[in-house]
Design a protein around this motif. Structure first.
Motif, PDB file in Angstrom:
ATOM      1  N   ASP A  19       0.854  -1.191   0.000  1.00  0.00           N
ATOM      2  CA  ASP A  19       0.000   0.000   0.000  1.00  0.00           C
ATOM      3  C   ASP A  19       0.885   1.235   0.000  1.00  0.00           C
ATOM      4  O   ASP A  19       1.423   1.631   1.030  1.00  0.00           O
ATOM      5  CB  ASP A  19      -0.925  -0.010   1.218  1.00  0.00           C
ATOM      6  CG  ASP A  19      -1.925   1.143   1.209  1.00  0.00           C
ATOM      7  OD1 ASP A  19      -1.820   2.026   0.337  1.00  0.00           O
ATOM      8  OD2 ASP A  19      -2.803   1.159   2.094  1.00  0.00           O
ATOM      9  N   ASN A  20       1.057   1.838  -1.173  1.00  0.00           N
ATOM     10  CA  ASN A  20       1.882   3.040  -1.313  1.00  0.00           C
ATOM     11  C   ASN A  20       1.051   4.312  -1.360  1.00  0.00           C
ATOM     12  O   ASN A  20       1.555   5.361  -1.761  1.00  0.00           O
ATOM     13  CB  ASN A  20       2.759   2.947  -2.569  1.00  0.00           C
ATOM     14  CG  ASN A  20       3.859   1.922  -2.417  1.00  0.00           C
ATOM     15  OD1 ASN A  20       4.370   1.698  -1.328  1.00  0.00           O
ATOM     16  ND2 ASN A  20       4.212   1.270  -3.505  1.00  0.00           N
ATOM     17  N   THR A  21      -0.216   4.229  -0.977  1.00  0.00           N
ATOM     18  CA  THR A  21      -1.037   5.440  -0.939  1.00  0.00           C
ATOM     19  C   THR A  21      -0.549   6.314   0.219  1.00  0.00           C
ATOM     20  O   THR A  21      -0.066   5.796   1.225  1.00  0.00           O
ATOM     21  CB  THR A  21      -2.529   5.099  -0.765  1.00  0.00           C
ATOM     22  OG1 THR A  21      -2.711   4.387   0.450  1.00  0.00           O
ATOM     23  CG2 THR A  21      -3.045   4.282  -1.934  1.00  0.00           C
ATOM     24  N   PRO A  22      -0.654   7.627   0.080  1.00  0.00           N
ATOM     25  CA  PRO A  22      -0.099   8.519   1.108  1.00  0.00           C
ATOM     26  C   PRO A  22      -0.623   8.291   2.527  1.00  0.00           C
ATOM     27  O   PRO A  22       0.140   8.358   3.478  1.00  0.00           O
ATOM     28  CB  PRO A  22      -0.480   9.915   0.612  1.00  0.00           C
ATOM     29  CG  PRO A  22      -0.618   9.759  -0.865  1.00  0.00           C
ATOM     30  CD  PRO A  22      -1.149   8.369  -1.075  1.00  0.00           C
ATOM     31  N   LYS A  23      -1.914   8.013   2.672  1.00  0.00           N
ATOM     32  CA  LYS A  23      -2.490   7.878   4.012  1.00  0.00           C
ATOM     33  C   LYS A  23      -2.968   6.460   4.317  1.00  0.00           C
ATOM     34  O   LYS A  23      -3.560   6.228   5.354  1.00  0.00           O
ATOM     35  CB  LYS A  23      -3.665   8.846   4.164  1.00  0.00           C
ATOM     36  CG  LYS A  23      -3.284  10.313   4.030  1.00  0.00           C
ATOM     37  CD  LYS A  23      -4.448  11.227   4.317  1.00  0.00           C
ATOM     38  CE  LYS A  23      -5.345  11.343   3.107  1.00  0.00           C
ATOM     39  NZ  LYS A  23      -6.422  12.318   3.279  1.00  0.00           N
ATOM     40  N   ILE A  33     -11.014   2.367  -8.084  1.00  0.00           N
ATOM     41  CA  ILE A  33      -9.737   1.652  -8.071  1.00  0.00           C
ATOM     42  C   ILE A  33      -9.505   1.049  -9.447  1.00  0.00           C
ATOM     43  O   ILE A  33     -10.332   0.280  -9.938  1.00  0.00           O
ATOM     44  CB  ILE A  33      -9.707   0.526  -7.017  1.00  0.00           C
ATOM     45  CG1 ILE A  33      -9.892   1.088  -5.611  1.00  0.00           C
ATOM     46  CG2 ILE A  33      -8.396  -0.259  -7.112  1.00  0.00           C
ATOM     47  CD1 ILE A  33      -9.928   0.023  -4.521  1.00  0.00           C
ATOM     48  N   ILE A  34      -8.398   1.411 -10.061  1.00  0.00           N
ATOM     49  CA  ILE A  34      -8.009   0.788 -11.330  1.00  0.00           C
ATOM     50  C   ILE A  34      -7.509  -0.614 -11.032  1.00  0.00           C
ATOM     51  O   ILE A  34      -6.712  -0.817 -10.117  1.00  0.00           O
ATOM     52  CB  ILE A  34      -6.872   1.578 -12.011  1.00  0.00           C
ATOM     53  CG1 ILE A  34      -7.343   2.950 -12.464  1.00  0.00           C
ATOM     54  CG2 ILE A  34      -6.317   0.790 -13.204  1.00  0.00           C
ATOM     55  CD1 ILE A  34      -6.229   3.819 -13.010  1.00  0.00           C
ATOM     56  N   PRO A 136     -11.251  10.301  -5.829  1.00  0.00           N
ATOM     57  CA  PRO A 136      -9.925  10.014  -6.389  1.00  0.00           C
ATOM     58  C   PRO A 136      -9.881   8.655  -7.084  1.00  0.00           C
ATOM     59  O   PRO A 136     -10.774   7.819  -6.915  1.00  0.00           O
ATOM     60  CB  PRO A 136      -9.016  10.024  -5.161  1.00  0.00           C
ATOM     61  CG  PRO A 136      -9.910   9.671  -4.024  1.00  0.00           C
ATOM     62  CD  PRO A 136     -11.261  10.234  -4.366  1.00  0.00           C
ATOM     63  N   ILE A 137      -8.806   8.458  -7.827  1.00  0.00           N
ATOM     64  CA  ILE A 137      -8.521   7.178  -8.468  1.00  0.00           C
ATOM     65  C   ILE A 137      -7.372   6.536  -7.701  1.00  0.00           C
ATOM     66  O   ILE A 137      -6.302   7.137  -7.559  1.00  0.00           O
ATOM     67  CB  ILE A 137      -8.111   7.376  -9.949  1.00  0.00           C
ATOM     68  CG1 ILE A 137      -9.238   8.040 -10.732  1.00  0.00           C
ATOM     69  CG2 ILE A 137      -7.712   6.040 -10.571  1.00  0.00           C
ATOM     70  CD1 ILE A 137      -8.820   8.536 -12.115  1.00  0.00           C
ATOM     71  N   ILE A 138      -7.618   5.348  -7.192  1.00  0.00           N
ATOM     72  CA  ILE A 138      -6.558   4.598  -6.521  1.00  0.00           C
ATOM     73  C   ILE A 138      -5.965   3.646  -7.556  1.00  0.00           C
ATOM     74  O   ILE A 138      -6.692   2.934  -8.250  1.00  0.00           O
ATOM     75  CB  ILE A 138      -7.095   3.844  -5.294  1.00  0.00           C
ATOM     76  CG1 ILE A 138      -7.573   4.854  -4.238  1.00  0.00           C
ATOM     77  CG2 ILE A 138      -6.022   2.921  -4.721  1.00  0.00           C
ATOM     78  CD1 ILE A 138      -8.267   4.253  -3.050  1.00  0.00           C
ATOM     79  N   LEU A 139      -4.656   3.650  -7.670  1.00  0.00           N
ATOM     80  CA  LEU A 139      -3.968   2.884  -8.707  1.00  0.00           C
ATOM     81  C   LEU A 139      -3.671   1.474  -8.201  1.00  0.00           C
ATOM     82  O   LEU A 139      -2.612   1.205  -7.642  1.00  0.00           O
ATOM     83  CB  LEU A 139      -2.689   3.608  -9.131  1.00  0.00           C
ATOM     84  CG  LEU A 139      -2.869   5.096  -9.494  1.00  0.00           C
ATOM     85  CD1 LEU A 139      -1.539   5.712  -9.885  1.00  0.00           C
ATOM     86  CD2 LEU A 139      -3.907   5.280 -10.586  1.00  0.00           C
ATOM     87  N   GLY A 140      -4.635   0.573  -8.392  1.00  0.00           N
ATOM     88  CA  GLY A 140      -4.483  -0.814  -7.990  1.00  0.00           C
ATOM     89  C   GLY A 140      -3.619  -1.571  -8.985  1.00  0.00           C
ATOM     90  O   GLY A 140      -3.601  -1.252 -10.176  1.00  0.00           O
ATOM     91  N   PHE A 141      -2.890  -2.577  -8.494  1.00  0.00           N
ATOM     92  CA  PHE A 141      -1.998  -3.317  -9.388  1.00  0.00           C
ATOM     93  C   PHE A 141      -1.812  -4.756  -8.922  1.00  0.00           C
ATOM     94  O   PHE A 141      -2.047  -5.095  -7.763  1.00  0.00           O
ATOM     95  CB  PHE A 141      -0.621  -2.635  -9.465  1.00  0.00           C
ATOM     96  CG  PHE A 141       0.248  -2.914  -8.268  1.00  0.00           C
ATOM     97  CD1 PHE A 141       1.254  -3.877  -8.333  1.00  0.00           C
ATOM     98  CD2 PHE A 141       0.071  -2.238  -7.070  1.00  0.00           C
ATOM     99  CE1 PHE A 141       2.054  -4.150  -7.230  1.00  0.00           C
ATOM    100  CE2 PHE A 141       0.869  -2.500  -5.965  1.00  0.00           C
ATOM    101  CZ  PHE A 141       1.863  -3.459  -6.044  1.00  0.00           C
ATOM    102  N   LEU A 142      -1.379  -5.585  -9.861  1.00  0.00           N
ATOM    103  CA  LEU A 142      -0.923  -6.954  -9.604  1.00  0.00           C
ATOM    104  C   LEU A 142       0.386  -7.130 -10.337  1.00  0.00           C
ATOM    105  O   LEU A 142       0.460  -6.912 -11.542  1.00  0.00           O
ATOM    106  CB  LEU A 142      -1.923  -7.980 -10.146  1.00  0.00           C
ATOM    107  CG  LEU A 142      -3.282  -8.077  -9.491  1.00  0.00           C
ATOM    108  CD1 LEU A 142      -4.181  -8.983 -10.319  1.00  0.00           C
ATOM    109  CD2 LEU A 142      -3.165  -8.598  -8.076  1.00  0.00           C
ATOM    110  N   LEU A 152      -0.612   1.493  -5.817  1.00  0.00           N
ATOM    111  CA  LEU A 152       0.597   2.246  -6.149  1.00  0.00           C
ATOM    112  C   LEU A 152       0.562   3.677  -5.639  1.00  0.00           C
ATOM    113  O   LEU A 152       1.580   4.222  -5.240  1.00  0.00           O
ATOM    114  CB  LEU A 152       0.804   2.259  -7.665  1.00  0.00           C
ATOM    115  CG  LEU A 152       1.053   0.906  -8.315  1.00  0.00           C
ATOM    116  CD1 LEU A 152       0.920   0.993  -9.827  1.00  0.00           C
ATOM    117  CD2 LEU A 152       2.423   0.387  -7.916  1.00  0.00           C
ATOM    118  N   ASP A 153      -0.614   4.305  -5.708  1.00  0.00           N
ATOM    119  CA  ASP A 153      -0.744   5.704  -5.303  1.00  0.00           C
ATOM    120  C   ASP A 153      -2.206   6.104  -5.444  1.00  0.00           C
ATOM    121  O   ASP A 153      -3.046   5.303  -5.857  1.00  0.00           O
ATOM    122  CB  ASP A 153       0.138   6.602  -6.180  1.00  0.00           C
ATOM    123  CG  ASP A 153       0.548   7.907  -5.495  1.00  0.00           C
ATOM    124  OD1 ASP A 153      -0.019   8.235  -4.432  1.00  0.00           O
ATOM    125  OD2 ASP A 153       1.428   8.601  -6.020  1.00  0.00           O
TER     126      ASP A 153
END
Length: 191
Positions: A19-23, A33-34, A136-142, A152-153
């Motif tokens: 979890d690299n989101t700021p908060k 979430i992408i 906001p858009i949360i940048l989800g990834f695998l 990611l952010d």
């Protein structure tokens, strides 16, 4: 129970949540979430395991053919929303209302590529839902190479889709999908 199942899946498969989101991702009560990259059926399993392991309240978009009986019962119970990709609909408006007309925490997962097959462009729906709902858009990834799933952010759209898409896609250039040949960004050169 879902948290335990998600953690179990990740532990036994050797995956970890990043979890690299700021908060911290749970600090954003409503967001899009992408889900990217999306190249295999395994994406669903690891995405859901990561989401449930952090106890994130979600809804997600998936093709309507997955919602046939009996699988459809489970898909809906887990937050699935069927999408008929062959017809025009007001999906962006409906999903924006889902996010903005609630006081509950909800995160809408949208596969940016829209398909597991190769496509050269991302679908823009995730972006327009975010803008309309003012979330906001949360940048989800695998990342299958690193066995990491997560976030990611957080990205706040400016309203300039072309510029914002480039900024968003930069985050995904070093992410390895299950099938790299099917990743929409495999040949992208983003400055």
């Amino acid at each position: 129970m879902l948290k335990f199942i998600g953690q179990l899946i990740l532990q036994f498969s050797g995956w970890k949540v990043i979890d690299n989101t700021p908060k911290g991702v749970k600090s954003y009560p409503r967001a899009v979430i992408i889900a990217a990259p999306h190249t295999s059926n395994w994406d669903y399993l690891f995405c859901m395991a990561a989401i449930y392991s952090v106890e994130l309240p979600i809804r997600y978009l998936a093709k309507d053919s997955l919602f046939k009986f009996p699988l459809g019962i489970l898909m809906r119970a887990l937050g699935g929303i069927p999408v008929n990709r062959k017809q025009k609909n007001n999906l962006v408006d409906e999903m924006a209302k889902l996010l903005s007309n609630t006081n509950k925490n909800v995160h809408l997962i949208v596969p940016a590529e829209g398909t597991r097959s190769y496509t050269s462009e991302w679908k823009s729906g995730f972006y327009h839902i975010s803008v309309k709902a003012q979330v906001p858009i949360i940048l989800g990834f695998l990342d299958f190479k690193k066995k990491e799933a997560g976030f990611l952010d957080v990205f706040y759209p400016t309203g300039n889709y072309a510029k914002d898409l480039v900024a968003i896609q930069k985050y995904y250039l070093n992410i390895t999908p299950k099938y790299p040949a099917l990743f929409s960004l495999k040949d992208q050169k983003i400055d």
